[in-house]
Design an enzyme around this catalytic site. Structure first.
Site, mmCIF file in Angstrom:
data_model
loop_
_atom_site.group_PDB
_atom_site.id
_atom_site.type_symbol
_atom_site.label_atom_id
_atom_site.label_comp_id
_atom_site.label_asym_id
_atom_site.label_seq_id
_atom_site.Cartn_x
_atom_site.Cartn_y
_atom_site.Cartn_z
ATOM 1 N N TYR A 1 3.682 35.167 8.209
ATOM 2 C CA TYR A 1 4.821 35.141 9.128
ATOM 3 C C TYR A 1 5.632 36.432 9.068
ATOM 4 C CZ TYR A 1 9.025 33.966 11.571
ATOM 5 O OH TYR A 1 10.059 33.994 12.469
ATOM 6 N N TRP B 1 8.016 39.618 11.695
ATOM 7 C CA TRP B 1 8.287 40.263 12.983
ATOM 8 C C TRP B 1 7.502 41.549 13.209
ATOM 9 C CZ3 TRP B 1 12.202 40.189 17.097
ATOM 10 C CH2 TRP B 1 12.638 38.891 17.364
HETATM 11 N N1 LIG Z 1 19.055 33.005 4.429
HETATM 12 C C1 LIG Z 1 18.458 33.227 5.598
HETATM 13 N N2 LIG Z 1 17.171 33.644 5.631
HETATM 14 C C2 LIG Z 1 16.569 33.870 6.823
HETATM 15 C C3 LIG Z 1 17.264 33.687 8.040
HETATM 16 C C4 LIG Z 1 18.611 33.232 7.971
HETATM 17 O O1 LIG Z 1 19.279 33.024 8.992
HETATM 18 N N3 LIG Z 1 19.167 33.046 6.729
HETATM 19 N N4 LIG Z 1 16.634 33.941 9.235
HETATM 20 C C5 LIG Z 1 15.175 33.804 9.258
HETATM 21 C C6 LIG Z 1 14.573 34.299 10.486
HETATM 22 S S1 LIG Z 1 15.169 33.642 11.955
HETATM 23 C C7 LIG Z 1 13.544 35.167 10.509
HETATM 24 S S2 LIG Z 1 12.749 35.489 12.005
HETATM 25 C C8 LIG Z 1 13.016 35.769 9.283
HETATM 26 C C9 LIG Z 1 12.583 37.236 9.464
HETATM 27 O O2 LIG Z 1 11.720 37.583 8.438
HETATM 28 P P1 LIG Z 1 10.621 38.733 8.620
HETATM 29 O O3 LIG Z 1 10.116 38.765 10.023
HETATM 30 O O4 LIG Z 1 9.631 38.564 7.544
HETATM 31 O O5 LIG Z 1 11.530 40.021 8.362
HETATM 32 P P2 LIG Z 1 11.256 41.547 8.680
HETATM 33 O O6 LIG Z 1 12.184 42.321 7.845
HETATM 34 O O7 LIG Z 1 11.302 41.782 10.158
HETATM 35 O O8 LIG Z 1 9.773 41.761 8.135
HETATM 36 C C10 LIG Z 1 8.808 42.497 8.797
HETATM 37 C C11 LIG Z 1 8.040 43.308 7.767
HETATM 38 O O9 LIG Z 1 6.935 43.912 8.434
HETATM 39 C C12 LIG Z 1 6.858 45.283 8.051
HETATM 40 N N5 LIG Z 1 6.188 45.984 9.166
HETATM 41 C C13 LIG Z 1 6.717 46.518 10.289
HETATM 42 N N6 LIG Z 1 5.761 47.020 11.061
HETATM 43 C C14 LIG Z 1 4.587 46.821 10.425
HETATM 44 C C15 LIG Z 1 3.226 47.127 10.732
HETATM 45 O O10 LIG Z 1 2.901 47.655 11.780
HETATM 46 N N7 LIG Z 1 2.282 46.771 9.817
HETATM 47 C C16 LIG Z 1 2.601 46.151 8.646
HETATM 48 N N8 LIG Z 1 1.621 45.857 7.812
HETATM 49 N N9 LIG Z 1 3.874 45.842 8.348
HETATM 50 C C17 LIG Z 1 4.844 46.169 9.213
HETATM 51 C C18 LIG Z 1 8.271 45.701 7.806
HETATM 52 O O11 LIG Z 1 8.325 46.845 6.970
HETATM 53 C C19 LIG Z 1 8.866 44.449 7.187
HETATM 54 O O12 LIG Z 1 8.745 44.448 5.795
HETATM 55 O O13 LIG Z 1 14.013 35.695 8.258
HETATM 56 C C20 LIG Z 1 14.452 34.353 8.041
HETATM 57 N N10 LIG Z 1 15.273 34.289 6.837
HETATM 58 N N1 LIG Z 2 20.965 42.564 14.926
HETATM 59 C C1 LIG Z 2 20.058 41.596 14.749
HETATM 60 N N2 LIG Z 2 19.775 40.742 15.765
HETATM 61 C C2 LIG Z 2 18.872 39.756 15.595
HETATM 62 C C3 LIG Z 2 18.155 39.600 14.395
HETATM 63 C C4 LIG Z 2 18.475 40.500 13.321
HETATM 64 O O1 LIG Z 2 17.916 40.416 12.217
HETATM 65 N N3 LIG Z 2 19.414 41.472 13.536
HETATM 66 N N4 LIG Z 2 17.210 38.604 14.254
HETATM 67 C C5 LIG Z 2 16.699 37.979 15.473
HETATM 68 C C6 LIG Z 2 16.074 36.687 15.160
HETATM 69 S S1 LIG Z 2 14.533 36.691 14.451
HETATM 70 C C7 LIG Z 2 16.646 35.503 15.463
HETATM 71 S S2 LIG Z 2 15.809 34.055 15.136
HETATM 72 C C8 LIG Z 2 17.954 35.430 16.087
HETATM 73 C C9 LIG Z 2 18.807 34.406 15.344
HETATM 74 O O2 LIG Z 2 19.870 34.038 16.073
HETATM 75 P P1 LIG Z 2 20.972 33.124 15.382
HETATM 76 O O3 LIG Z 2 20.356 32.191 14.434
HETATM 77 O O4 LIG Z 2 21.779 32.543 16.458
HETATM 78 O O5 LIG Z 2 21.793 34.268 14.612
HETATM 79 P P2 LIG Z 2 22.741 34.240 13.329
HETATM 80 O O6 LIG Z 2 23.395 35.574 13.332
HETATM 81 O O7 LIG Z 2 21.996 33.872 12.115
HETATM 82 O O8 LIG Z 2 23.812 33.122 13.622
HETATM 83 C C10 LIG Z 2 24.732 33.232 14.699
HETATM 84 C C11 LIG Z 2 26.079 32.707 14.292
HETATM 85 O O9 LIG Z 2 26.056 31.315 14.115
HETATM 86 C C12 LIG Z 2 27.203 30.956 13.365
HETATM 87 N N5 LIG Z 2 26.923 29.741 12.599
HETATM 88 C C13 LIG Z 2 26.266 29.628 11.436
HETATM 89 N N6 LIG Z 2 26.181 28.329 11.066
HETATM 90 C C14 LIG Z 2 26.817 27.617 12.021
HETATM 91 C C15 LIG Z 2 27.077 26.226 12.222
HETATM 92 O O10 LIG Z 2 26.689 25.362 11.437
HETATM 93 N N7 LIG Z 2 27.753 25.893 13.345
HETATM 94 C C16 LIG Z 2 28.185 26.803 14.246
HETATM 95 N N8 LIG Z 2 28.823 26.364 15.327
HETATM 96 N N9 LIG Z 2 27.977 28.113 14.081
HETATM 97 C C17 LIG Z 2 27.278 28.516 13.001
HETATM 98 C C18 LIG Z 2 27.494 32.111 12.439
HETATM 99 O O11 LIG Z 2 28.869 32.441 12.541
HETATM 100 C C19 LIG Z 2 26.558 33.197 12.924
HETATM 101 O O12 LIG Z 2 27.198 34.443 13.050
HETATM 102 O O13 LIG Z 2 18.612 36.693 16.020
HETATM 103 C C20 LIG Z 2 17.797 37.764 16.482
HETATM 104 N N10 LIG Z 2 18.636 38.914 16.631
HETATM 105 MO MO LIG Z 3 14.050 34.589 13.764
#
Ligand SMILES: Nc1nc2c(c(=O)[nH]1)N[C@H]1C(S)=C(S)[C@@H](COP(=O)(O)OP(=O)(O)OC[C@H]3O[C@@H](n4cnc5c(=O)[nH]c(N)nc54)[C@H](O)[C@@H]3O)O[C@H]1N2
Ligand SMILES: Nc1nc2c(c(=O)[nH]1)N[C@H]1C(S)=C(S)[C@@H](COP(=O)(O)OP(=O)(O)OC[C@H]3O[C@@H](n4cnc5c(=O)[nH]c(N)nc54)[C@H](O)[C@@H]3O)O[C@H]1N2
Ligand SMILES: [Mo]
Length: 752
Positions: free
Chosen positions: A107, A109
């Site tokens: 998993y 991005w």
């Molecule tokens: N506590 C907490 N944890 C969370 C979340 C949260 O809200 N709270 N949010 C979650 C969510 S929504 C998401 S989507 C995940 C994101 O988690 P990830 O998608 O695992 O996070 P990234 O940092 O985007 O990891 C991408 C990795 O791919 C590598 N990469 C980039 N390009 C390439 C390539 O071309 N080849 C290879 N081999 N590697 C490459 C980058 O260096 C990086 O290490 O995190 C989750 N974790």
């Molecule tokens: N800059 C930036 N943008 C991103 C990403 C990133 O890593 N960086 N990741 C992307 C990815 S993979 C995803 S999945 C999306 C995630 O999108 P989201 O999950 O919507 O993003 P978050 O910033 O984790 O959360 C948004 C807001 O929700 C509020 N929140 C947290 N818990 C609660 C709750 O229980 N109730 C309510 N009402 N509000 C709450 C917090 O204040 C937080 O700032 O973002 C995407 N966009």
């Molecule tokens: Mo995500």
């Protein structure tokens, strides 16, 4: 000459100058993301992996469970040596255990290009060279919503997220109830790329017309300044109670749309019966929002065109299915589902691709081959699987058993960023025989692996950037040479496939350039089938981008359903919106019954951990990517991530702005720099994800991260038996000023 390229956070022109890579945002993007400022640091940064590197214990003693993983030394080896050893190990696992022994969920991005898409490459490789692999299902983003919405609205992306566009919000909406807000830093990002950032302009246009935006959540910054947004500060995990209170008010004041509910939904009566004691006063006691304000909000919502949006964050939490289902029920009671700019839209503003129209031609992808086994886990149960092979668990009506995985192959993701309870994850990966990672940079995941193969990053290769939700396809030109001996994931897999006897099957005789032309030809055929002109590949490549046709917006599936619910039923068992689901009820889950219910979180602030931690997405980077980039570093304090706390919580602990603080609970601890602000709700600390995990003692049972990674604190547990989604957004902590010497942050320095 500047050349076009694209990232998940925007397109740009890149040019190598004496001062380094110069990045100029795409001219037609009205509001480019500041995340582009992180890109130049990727060029030859010290954190880049330069040569194939293996863990000493694995290289010398061979594969097998090993407690040294994560704290052993590394040795650099030659490409041929490591590929030979790795191919041998893959063959051993395949022959001894079959594809069941290999976890290939991988998993993450990765990068925006469609050919060098890391997951496509690893999955194709494992299918063709190993016969398959254990898959993962769902994503960390929205697993709970995906499962519950499939039961409630139907199994289509278009039924829940593509339902309302930003243009409609600008033109039609009177009130937006934004649960979790719609933070511009989040919508700046979309998988596969974003050619133009349109969200602020749409919200501003709506506000000028008099639309009211209500930001419901613990942080004020979740809606932009300048649109006059109201902030209803609620504690994490309390939204379902607020929504039930709003529903109760609608019913008692006879403001609910009985005709809509009767015609378009099933199960309203069960829900209405459940609501009887959930009045505004009940909701006020849980959420802290005064009952009068809840009633006023319900009246306002019923008095005009109202859109209910739910950020993904709400469902990335224990019982995360409930607020999403409850929000659908609220929109149904308001009777506006299917009207332009009204009803329900999941995740609008959470990600750049929601709220846009779709591309009318299929975006071609690298073919995946066939997985001979059908074994999967819910994506966020990975540590459970590694720690408990053979253990049964429930998900979405099925009883499944964790397979016994020996080999994990991770390409394009960073589990030591994304997973919860990193101490537990460290213990879990020690059970593997072999853990292989391709990485451009020395992430914490690479540091926990046995074999780390240096991968190119996007700017070091040609690719095609495209997404089904963006009208522009980008010719991503290679901008710089890769550092050291880094190779494309494709080249690495081609070499391994060759050693495993699957070389021609994997490459089909094409090099990377030939594959780009192959992908382009498929997209061009789609254009020709629509009777549209399709330039040649060379013309596209020279022009740098190509505009793709959009599906004409006629309201989609939801619009057709509203016009004729009998002729165009929803893809649910009843054909209607399921406010009560017989299917879900029949599963018999106490943690996810047949209609939306209030389930109080089981982990709540207590005297030892009196504060909520909101671990949300970072505003300064995408996840962990380019954490060492200029924009990300500029927002750290002395190299440490910033935790935001309320003035009252700071004063009670003698904490001043800029102090180094420790956040801790029974799972671990981390340092962070305090920022004291009344923009967070009292009783809540916010620390974003993405600061690279830097444990002071990698062998410690409960890790102490000196950099500020919240996943040392979060709990590794599924949302419920229904979806088993990620619950990383919330946990509880204590906070204290850090006394004594402050350990240096070395997260971005290579281990060899
Ligand atoms: N506590 C907490 N944890 C969370 C979340 C949260 O809200 N709270 N949010 C979650 C969510 S929504 C998401 S989507 C995940 C994101 O988690 P990830 O998608 O695992 O996070 P990234 O940092 O985007 O990891 C991408 C990795 O791919 C590598 N990469 C980039 N390009 C390439 C390539 O071309 N080849 C290879 N081999 N590697 C490459 C980058 O260096 C990086 O290490 O995190 C989750 N974790
Ligand atoms: N800059 C930036 N943008 C991103 C990403 C990133 O890593 N960086 N990741 C992307 C990815 S993979 C995803 S999945 C999306 C995630 O999108 P989201 O999950 O919507 O993003 P978050 O910033 O984790 O959360 C948004 C807001 O929700 C509020 N929140 C947290 N818990 C609660 C709750 O229980 N109730 C309510 N009402 N509000 C709450 C917090 O204040 C937080 O700032 O973002 C995407 N966009
Ligand atoms: Mo995500």
């Amino acid at each position: 000459m500047p050349q076009p390229h694209s990232t998940h956070w925007g397109s740009f022109l890149g040019e190598v100058t004496a001062a380094g890579l110069r990045v100029t945002p795409r001219a037609a993007d009205p509001e480019p993301s500041p995340l582009l400022r992180n890109v130049p640091a990727a060029v030859d940064h010290a954190a880049r992996v330069r040569r194939p590197t293996v863990r000493r214990g694995w290289w010398e003693d061979g594969p097998g469970p090993d407690d040294r993983r994560g704290r052993d030394g590394f040795v650099e080896v030659g490409w041929d040596e490591v590929l030979d050893r790795l191919a041998g190990e893959l063959a051993r696992v395949r022959d001894a255990h079959g594809p069941e022994g290999v976890y290939g969920g991988s998993y993450g991005w990765a990068s925006a290009g469609r050919f060098h898409h890391a997951q496509s490459q690893v999955h194709r490789f494992l299918n063709l060279a190993v016969g398959g692999y254990v898959r993962s299902v769902g994503d960390y983003s929205g697993a709970a919503a995906q499962v519950v919405l499939r039961h409630v609205l139907g199994p289509s992306e278009l039924v829940s997220k593509g339902t309302v566009t930003w243009d409609q919000v600008a033109t039609h909406t009177d009130t937006v109830l934004a649960f979790g807000g719609m933070n511009l830093k989040n919508s700046a990002v979309g998988a596969g790329g974003i050619s133009a950032h349109v969200e602020r302009a749409a919200m501003t246009a709506a506000a000028r017309r008099g639309a009211v935006f209500v930001n419901i959540g613990p942080l004020r910054s979740d809606l932009p300044d300048g649109i006059g947004a109201r902030w209803l500060s609620v504690p994490p995990g309390s939204d379902t109670a607020l929504i039930l209170g709003l529903l109760h008010t609608l019913v008692t004041e006879d403001l609910h749309d009985r005709d809509f509910l009767a015609r378009y939904s099933v199960g309203w009566d069960s829900l209405a019966e459940y609501l009887w004691d959930k009045d505004a006063g009940w909701a006020a006691a849980i959420t802290g929002v005064p009952a009068g304000e809840i009633r006023e909000l319900a009246r306002r919502a019923a008095g005009g065109r109202t859109l209910v949006t739910v950020a993904q964050s709400l469902q990335r939490a224990e019982f995360g299915e409930q607020p999403v289902w409850a929000a659908v029920a609220l929109a149904a009671a308001l009777g506006q589902i299917g009207l332009p700019g009204g009803g329900f839209c999941y995740g609008l503003g959470s990600i750049g691709h929601y709220g846009r129209t779709r591309v009318a031609v299929p975006i071609a992808a690298v073919p995946q081959g066939r997985n001979r086994i059908d074994l999967s886990i819910p994506v966020a149960r990975v540590a459970d699987m590694l720690l408990h092979p053979g253990k049964p668990y429930d998900v979405d009506g099925r009883r499944s058993t964790y397979p016994h995985v020996r080999f994990a192959y991770w390409v394009g993701g960073n589990p030591f960023h994304h997973h919860q309870d990193l101490g537990r994850l460290s213990r879990a990966v020690r059970r593997l025989d072999t853990f292989v990672v391709h990485e451009p940079v020395w992430t914490a995941t690479a540091r926990h692996a046995d074999v780390v193969l240096p991968a190119t990053w996007t700017i070091e290769r040609d690719d095609i950037g495209a997404s089904a939700f963006d009208p522009v396809m980008t010719a991503m030109h290679r901008l710089v040479d890769p550092p050291g001996e880094a190779r494309d994931d494709y080249a690495i897999f081609a070499a391994l496939a060759e050693r495993l006897g699957a070389g021609p099957a994997f490459t089909e005789g094409r090099d990377a350039r030939a594959w780009l032309e192959w992908l382009y030809a498929r997209i061009a055929k789609g254009l020709a089938d629509e009777g549209l002109p399709a330039p040649s590949f060379d013309e596209f490549w020279a022009a740098g981008e190509l505009e793709l046709p959009q599906v004409e917006d006629r309201g989609g599936i939801i619009g057709a359903f509203r016009a004729d619910p009998v002729g165009h039923p929803l893809p649910t068992p009843s054909g209607r919106i399921e406010l009560f689901s017989e299917t879900v009820a029949a599963f018999g889950y106490a943690d996810a019954p047949g209609h939306p219910v209030w389930l109080a979180p089981t982990e709540v602030p207590d005297p030892r951990h009196p504060l909520w931690l909101v671990a949300n997405q970072p505003s300064t980077r995408l996840h962990s990517q380019l954490d060492f980039g200029a924009h990300s570093l500029a927002h750290k304090v002395n190299g440490r991530e910033v935790a935001r706390i309320h003035p009252a919580d700071a004063a009670a602990r003698g904490i001043a702005d800029g102090d180094v603080v420790t956040l801790f609970n029974d799972r671990g601890a981390c340092l962070a720099a305090a920022a004291v602000t009344d923009g967070v709700r009292e009783g809540v600390v916010q620390l974003p994800t993405g600061a690279w995990f830097a444990p002071l003692d990698p062998a410690a049972e409960h890790p102490f991260c000196v950099h500020g990674n919240p996943n040392v604190l979060t709990r590794d547990r599924g949302t419920s038996s229904l979806a088993q989604g990620c619950t990383g957004q919330h946990t509880t902590v204590q906070l204290a000023r850090h006394e004594g010497p402050v350990p240096p942050v070395r997260a971005h320095e290579p281990p060899v």
